[in-house]
Every structure is written in structure tokens, then in C-alpha cells.
Scaffold this motif. Structure first.
Motif, PDB file in Angstrom:
ATOM      1  N   MET A   1      26.806  -8.835   4.248  1.00 31.09           N
ATOM      2  CA  MET A   1      27.753  -7.768   3.925  1.00 31.09           C
ATOM      3  C   MET A   1      27.685  -6.622   4.930  1.00 31.09           C
ATOM      4  SD  MET A   1      27.946  -7.658  -0.208  1.00 31.09           S
ATOM      5  CE  MET A   1      26.299  -7.126  -0.442  1.00 31.09           C
ATOM      6  N   GLY A   2      26.930  -6.835   5.990  1.00 34.10           N
ATOM      7  CA  GLY A   2      26.913  -5.850   7.067  1.00 34.10           C
ATOM      8  C   GLY A   2      26.037  -4.635   6.813  1.00 34.10           C
ATOM      9  N   TYR A   3      25.082  -4.759   5.921  1.00 29.81           N
ATOM     10  CA  TYR A   3      24.185  -3.624   5.671  1.00 29.81           C
ATOM     11  C   TYR A   3      23.298  -3.359   6.880  1.00 29.81           C
ATOM     12  CZ  TYR A   3      25.092  -3.168   0.665  1.00 29.81           C
ATOM     13  OH  TYR A   3      25.664  -2.920  -0.553  1.00 29.81           O
ATOM     14  N   ARG A   4      22.915  -2.091   7.018  1.00 32.62           N
ATOM     15  CA  ARG A   4      21.939  -1.746   8.058  1.00 32.62           C
ATOM     16  C   ARG A   4      20.543  -1.988   7.483  1.00 32.62           C
ATOM     17  NH1 ARG A   4      22.781   1.338  12.330  1.00 32.62           N
ATOM     18  NH2 ARG A   4      20.910   2.558  11.950  1.00 32.62           N
ATOM     19  N   ILE A   5      19.812  -2.889   8.121  1.00 31.49           N
ATOM     20  CA  ILE A   5      18.493  -3.292   7.606  1.00 31.49           C
ATOM     21  C   ILE A   5      17.410  -2.934   8.628  1.00 31.49           C
ATOM     22  CG2 ILE A   5      17.085  -5.259   6.840  1.00 31.49           C
ATOM     23  CD1 ILE A   5      19.769  -6.718   6.184  1.00 31.49           C
ATOM     24  N   GLY A   6      16.435  -2.144   8.215  1.00 29.56           N
ATOM     25  CA  GLY A   6      15.336  -1.771   9.121  1.00 29.56           C
ATOM     26  C   GLY A   6      14.038  -2.439   8.682  1.00 29.56           C
ATOM     27  N   GLU A   7      13.101  -2.546   9.595  1.00 28.59           N
ATOM     28  CA  GLU A   7      11.781  -3.089   9.252  1.00 28.59           C
ATOM     29  C   GLU A   7      10.704  -2.144   9.759  1.00 28.59           C
ATOM     30  OE1 GLU A   7      11.205  -7.598   9.224  1.00 28.59           O
ATOM     31  OE2 GLU A   7      12.755  -7.364  10.745  1.00 28.59           O
ATOM     32  N   SER A   8       9.825  -1.755   8.862  1.00 29.48           N
ATOM     33  CA  SER A   8       8.747  -0.825   9.196  1.00 29.48           C
ATOM     34  C   SER A   8       7.418  -1.564   8.967  1.00 29.48           C
ATOM     35  CB  SER A   8       8.884   0.391   8.263  1.00 29.48           C
ATOM     36  OG  SER A   8       7.855   1.299   8.438  1.00 29.48           O
ATOM     37  N   PRO A   9       6.469  -1.483   9.925  1.00 27.30           N
ATOM     38  CA  PRO A   9       5.263  -2.299   9.807  1.00 27.30           C
ATOM     39  C   PRO A   9       4.371  -1.942   8.620  1.00 27.30           C
ATOM     40  CG  PRO A   9       5.102  -0.774  11.664  1.00 27.30           C
ATOM     41  CD  PRO A   9       6.493  -0.663  11.138  1.00 27.30           C
ATOM     42  N   ILE A  10       3.869  -2.985   7.948  1.00 28.87           N
ATOM     43  CA  ILE A  10       2.862  -2.772   6.892  1.00 28.87           C
ATOM     44  C   ILE A  10       1.702  -3.734   7.091  1.00 28.87           C
ATOM     45  CG2 ILE A  10       4.516  -2.013   5.121  1.00 28.87           C
ATOM     46  CD1 ILE A  10       4.048  -4.882   3.808  1.00 28.87           C
ATOM     47  N   TYR A  11       0.555  -3.316   6.619  1.00 28.04           N
ATOM     48  CA  TYR A  11      -0.585  -4.225   6.498  1.00 28.04           C
ATOM     49  C   TYR A  11      -0.591  -4.695   5.052  1.00 28.04           C
ATOM     50  CZ  TYR A  11      -5.335  -6.021   6.272  1.00 28.04           C
ATOM     51  OH  TYR A  11      -6.423  -6.837   6.070  1.00 28.04           O
TER      52      TYR A  11
ATOM     53  N   MET B   1       0.828  -1.210   0.000  1.00 25.04           N
ATOM     54  CA  MET B   1       0.000   0.000   0.000  1.00 25.04           C
ATOM     55  C   MET B   1       0.866   1.266   0.000  1.00 25.04           C
ATOM     56  SD  MET B   1      -2.650  -1.469   2.776  1.00 25.04           S
ATOM     57  CE  MET B   1      -3.856  -0.174   2.863  1.00 25.04           C
ATOM     58  N   PRO B   2       0.573   2.156  -0.951  1.00 23.33           N
ATOM     59  CA  PRO B   2       1.382   3.371  -1.049  1.00 23.33           C
ATOM     60  C   PRO B   2       1.487   4.134   0.273  1.00 23.33           C
ATOM     61  CG  PRO B   2      -0.033   3.183  -2.964  1.00 23.33           C
ATOM     62  CD  PRO B   2      -0.421   2.060  -2.040  1.00 23.33           C
ATOM     63  N   ARG B   3       0.437   4.103   1.087  1.00 16.45           N
ATOM     64  CA  ARG B   3       0.492   4.930   2.295  1.00 16.45           C
ATOM     65  C   ARG B   3       1.610   4.512   3.261  1.00 16.45           C
ATOM     66  NH1 ARG B   3      -2.145   2.613   6.777  1.00 16.45           N
ATOM     67  NH2 ARG B   3      -3.553   0.915   6.243  1.00 16.45           N
ATOM     68  N   HIS B   4       2.045   3.258   3.173  1.00 16.88           N
ATOM     69  CA  HIS B   4       3.129   2.831   4.067  1.00 16.88           C
ATOM     70  C   HIS B   4       4.495   3.374   3.649  1.00 16.88           C
ATOM     71  CE1 HIS B   4       0.592   0.240   6.382  1.00 16.88           C
ATOM     72  NE2 HIS B   4       0.309  -0.542   5.375  1.00 16.88           N
ATOM     73  N   LEU B   5       4.572   3.808   2.395  1.00 21.47           N
ATOM     74  CA  LEU B   5       5.880   4.217   1.881  1.00 21.47           C
ATOM     75  C   LEU B   5       6.453   5.415   2.638  1.00 21.47           C
ATOM     76  CD1 LEU B   5       8.125   3.748  -0.148  1.00 21.47           C
ATOM     77  CD2 LEU B   5       6.858   5.119  -1.811  1.00 21.47           C
ATOM     78  N   ALA B   6       5.574   6.324   3.037  1.00 25.64           N
ATOM     79  CA  ALA B   6       6.057   7.521   3.740  1.00 25.64           C
ATOM     80  C   ALA B   6       6.822   7.135   5.017  1.00 25.64           C
ATOM     81  CB  ALA B   6       4.882   8.434   4.072  1.00 25.64           C
TER      82      ALA B   6
ATOM     83  N   ILE C   1      12.667  -2.692   5.070  1.00 25.18           N
ATOM     84  CA  ILE C   1      11.683  -3.668   4.578  1.00 25.18           C
ATOM     85  C   ILE C   1      10.303  -3.283   5.120  1.00 25.18           C
ATOM     86  CG2 ILE C   1      10.986  -6.110   4.660  1.00 25.18           C
ATOM     87  CD1 ILE C   1      13.901  -6.801   5.352  1.00 25.18           C
ATOM     88  N   GLY C   2       9.289  -3.311   4.267  1.00 22.25           N
ATOM     89  CA  GLY C   2       7.914  -3.186   4.734  1.00 22.25           C
ATOM     90  C   GLY C   2       7.531  -4.529   5.318  1.00 22.25           C
ATOM     91  N   SER C   3       7.399  -4.606   6.640  1.00 20.19           N
ATOM     92  CA  SER C   3       7.330  -5.907   7.301  1.00 20.19           C
ATOM     93  C   SER C   3       5.942  -6.203   7.865  1.00 20.19           C
ATOM     94  CB  SER C   3       8.372  -5.923   8.431  1.00 20.19           C
ATOM     95  OG  SER C   3       8.309  -7.136   9.118  1.00 20.19           O
ATOM     96  N   ARG C   4       5.465  -7.420   7.545  1.00 21.34           N
ATOM     97  CA  ARG C   4       4.162  -7.856   8.065  1.00 21.34           C
ATOM     98  C   ARG C   4       4.289  -8.442   9.455  1.00 21.34           C
ATOM     99  NH1 ARG C   4       3.660 -11.573   2.852  1.00 21.34           N
ATOM    100  NH2 ARG C   4       5.844 -11.751   3.489  1.00 21.34           N
ATOM    101  N   TYR C   5       5.526  -8.756   9.838  1.00 24.39           N
ATOM    102  CA  TYR C   5       5.708  -9.496  11.083  1.00 24.39           C
ATOM    103  C   TYR C   5       6.496  -8.743  12.152  1.00 24.39           C
ATOM    104  CZ  TYR C   5       3.712 -13.117   8.217  1.00 24.39           C
ATOM    105  OH  TYR C   5       2.857 -13.824   7.412  1.00 24.39           O
ATOM    106  N   VAL C   6       6.347  -7.419  12.168  1.00 27.66           N
ATOM    107  CA  VAL C   6       6.809  -6.660  13.328  1.00 27.66           C
ATOM    108  C   VAL C   6       5.564  -6.011  13.925  1.00 27.66           C
ATOM    109  CG1 VAL C   6       9.180  -6.207  12.554  1.00 27.66           C
ATOM    110  CG2 VAL C   6       7.356  -4.618  11.893  1.00 27.66           C
ATOM    111  N   SER C   7       5.685  -5.549  15.163  1.00 29.67           N
ATOM    112  CA  SER C   7       4.543  -4.978  15.856  1.00 29.67           C
ATOM    113  C   SER C   7       3.882  -3.881  15.008  1.00 29.67           C
ATOM    114  CB  SER C   7       5.045  -4.422  17.189  1.00 29.67           C
ATOM    115  OG  SER C   7       4.031  -3.678  17.774  1.00 29.67           O
TER     116      SER C   7
END
Ligand SMILES: Nc1nc2c(ncn2[C@@H]2O[C@H](COP(=O)(O)OP(=O)(O)OP(=O)(O)O)[C@@H](O)[C@H]2O)c(=O)[nH]1
Ligand SMILES: [Mg+2]
Length: 260
Positions: free
Chosen positions: A199-209, A100-105, A120-126
Motif C-alpha cells: 500500500m506504499g507505506y513508508r517503512i523504516g528499520e532501526s537496529p535492535i539487539y 528491550m525498552p531501551r531501543h524504543l527511544a 521495525i525494530g530490526s535484528r538484521y540491519v547494521s
């Protein structure tokens, strides 16, 4: 202004594409452009994309692929072209509105504030989730694949390895040497995130539906899912010795050897 290219592969998405574009441009991000990578869709998706290009002031670009169609190959062609067109950030996003575009912000915000290489737009974080109407076995399989099976095999602290909704810093994405990625099915996303992690990248996860698509047909099947599950082992053996020193940049010959 950050130049952001949303790369979206399409195969028969004529009903979804106008909705995707409307949702993305409603975010009102002045640096945002869309690159549609169409695989010669028989339903005329590419023509719809051309119409959107006119409607949105040439901020929609269309790459028409010829030859055999391919999901991963479409993304790779799109990534390379977006980088060439000067993108600072590259968004990996399906066109069927499950992303969903709204999660991109929020994802962009997280990447910039946290200085991540990829979010990552993540379905499995809070705060995240999957379609409420999925039958229990589909929820179970997806949850198991992402939260138990893949992280256990690969030993990675990532909650949604198969989510195909991601924002990459272009420089980091290109440093990964995407030519090295071998999967051509949808498991290429797991391969990329594992290589990024090694390779040691910084990887974040942001919640999405993640709602199911409303229009058009899925190209997923259970045989694709089973193949993907087996390929996780192949990915482990291929990349387990990868280290941060192996980023593409460091493979580049010293300037003195290039003859420049
Ligand atoms: N260019 C291109 N796009 C593809 C191809 N296969 C799928 N896509 C696109 O990739 C995105 C995801 O495809 P889906 O069919 O929704 O597959 P999925 O999202 O993995 O599976 P679902 O869980 O059923 O939604 C959509 O935008 C499709 O149009 C392909 O062979 N070529
Ligand atoms: Mg989908």
C-alpha cells in the motif's frame, strides 16, 4: 505531547511484566502508556498488571480477554482499543523483554524524524543482532527466514519481516483495515508488513539487539515456525494486487452517501 500506547500481549508473564514497565517508564516519555492484553493467564499476570496500574499512576491499562487465547487476536484487540483511547502512535511489543525498552527511544525518534508510517525494530540491519548464545542452527534459520526466504518470495526490501517489535502511526495502522488480516499465528506480522509495503507505506528499520527471554516460557514451537514459512506463500497470493489506492480511507463512502 504525542500519546504513545505500548500494546503488549501476555500469557504467563508475571515475572517479566514489572521489568517491562520499569524499563518503559525509565524512558521518561511523558506521553507513554502501556496496554497489557492478557489472555486469562493462569499465573496471575493480569493481577500483576493491575498492581502496576496503581504503581504507575494509571498509566498501565489491562485488557482481559476471555474465550480462546490468541496471539494475533490479542494484538488486534489491543490496537483497536489503543486507537479508541486516542493513541497517536501504537507500539507493538512482546512482554518477555526480548524487545528491550531501551531501543524504543531510537525507534520513536526515527519514526518522527523520517516521517515513517511504521518503524521495525530490526535484528538484521547494521548495529542489530540476536542473542549471542543462540546455537548456530537457530541463528542460521532466523537469518535465512528473514534475509533470504521471505524477501525473495515477497520481493520486499525489508531485512527483518518477522520482528514483532514495531512502532506504528495509529492513523496508518487503522487505514490498513486490520480486519482484513487473516493470519492468527505469529506470521500475522509478516502479513501486515507486506500489506503495508504494497500500500506504499513508508517503512523504516532501526537496529535492535534481541536477547532470549530470561523468565517464563516461550510459546513458540518448530511446528509454528514451519507453518509460518508456508503461510508466506499464501500472503503473497492474497496481497500481491494490493495498491496504495486500497487504503481503508479510500474505501469509505463519500460524505454525500453517508446521509450525514
Ligand atoms: N495474550 C496472549 N499473549 C501471548 C500468547 N502467546 C504468546 N503471547 C505473548 O506474546 C509474546 C511473545 O511470545 P513468546 O512466547 O515469547 O514467543 P516468541 O517471542 O514468538 O518466541 P521466542 O523466540 O521463543 O521468544 C509474549 O509477551 C507472550 O506472553 C497468547 O496466546 N495470548
Ligand atoms: Mg519471545
Amino acid at each position: 505531547m504525542q500519546k504513545i500506547f505500548v500494546v503488549s500481549p501476555t500469557y504467563n508473564e508475571r515475572d517479566n511484566l514489572p521489568r517491562l514497565a520499569a524499563g518503559l517508564f525509565a524512558l521518561d516519555n511523558p506521553g507513554l502508556e502501556i496496554l497489557v492484553v492478557d489472555d486469562n493467564s493462569p499465573d496471575g499476570t493480569a493481577e500483576v498488571a493491575e498492581e502496576l496500574r496503581e504503581k504507575y499512576d494509571e498509566k498501565v491499562h489491562v485488557l482481559r480477554r476471555k474465550g480462546p487465547r490468541g496471539f494475533a487476536a490479542s494484538y488486534f484487540d489491543g490496537f483497536r482499543l489503543a486507537a479508541k483511547m486516542g493513541a497517536d502512535l501504537i507500539v507493538q511489543m512482546d512482554a518477555d523483554l526480548s524487545h528491550m525498552p531501551r531501543h524504543l527511544a531510537e525507534m520513536l525518534d526515527m519514526l518522527n524524524r523520517g516521517n515513517y508510517d511504521v518503524v521495525i525494530g530490526s535484528r538484521y540491519v547494521s548495529g542489530g543482532g540476536v542473542d549471542v548464545d543462540w546455537p548456530w542452527h537457530r541463528k542460521f534459520l532466523s537469518g535465512f527466514a528473514n534475509q533470504v526466504y521471505t524477501p525473495a518470495i515477497l520481493s520486499i526490501p525489508i531485512h527483518d519481516t518477522t520482528s514483532g517489535f514495531r512502532v506504528w502511526r495509529t492513523e496508518s495502522l487503522m487505514d490498513m483495515d486490520i480486519d482484513r488480516v487473516q493470519s492468527n499465528g505469529y506470521v500475522f506480522g509478516v502479513e501486515m508488513i507486506y500489506a503495508a509495503y504494497r500500500m506504499g507505506y513508508r517503512i523504516g528499520e532501526s537496529p535492535i539487539y534481541f536477547p532470549d527471554r530470561q523468565y517464563g516460557n516461550s510459546k513458540m514451537s518448530s511446528s509454528i515456525a514451519i507453518e509460518a514459512a508456508l503461510r508466506v506463500w499464501q500472503i503473497l497470493f492474497r496481497y500481491r494486487r494490493l495498491t496504495p489506492a486500497m487504503r481503508k480511507k479510500r474505501f469509505a463512502p463519500p460524505v454525500s452517501e453517508t446521509g450525514l
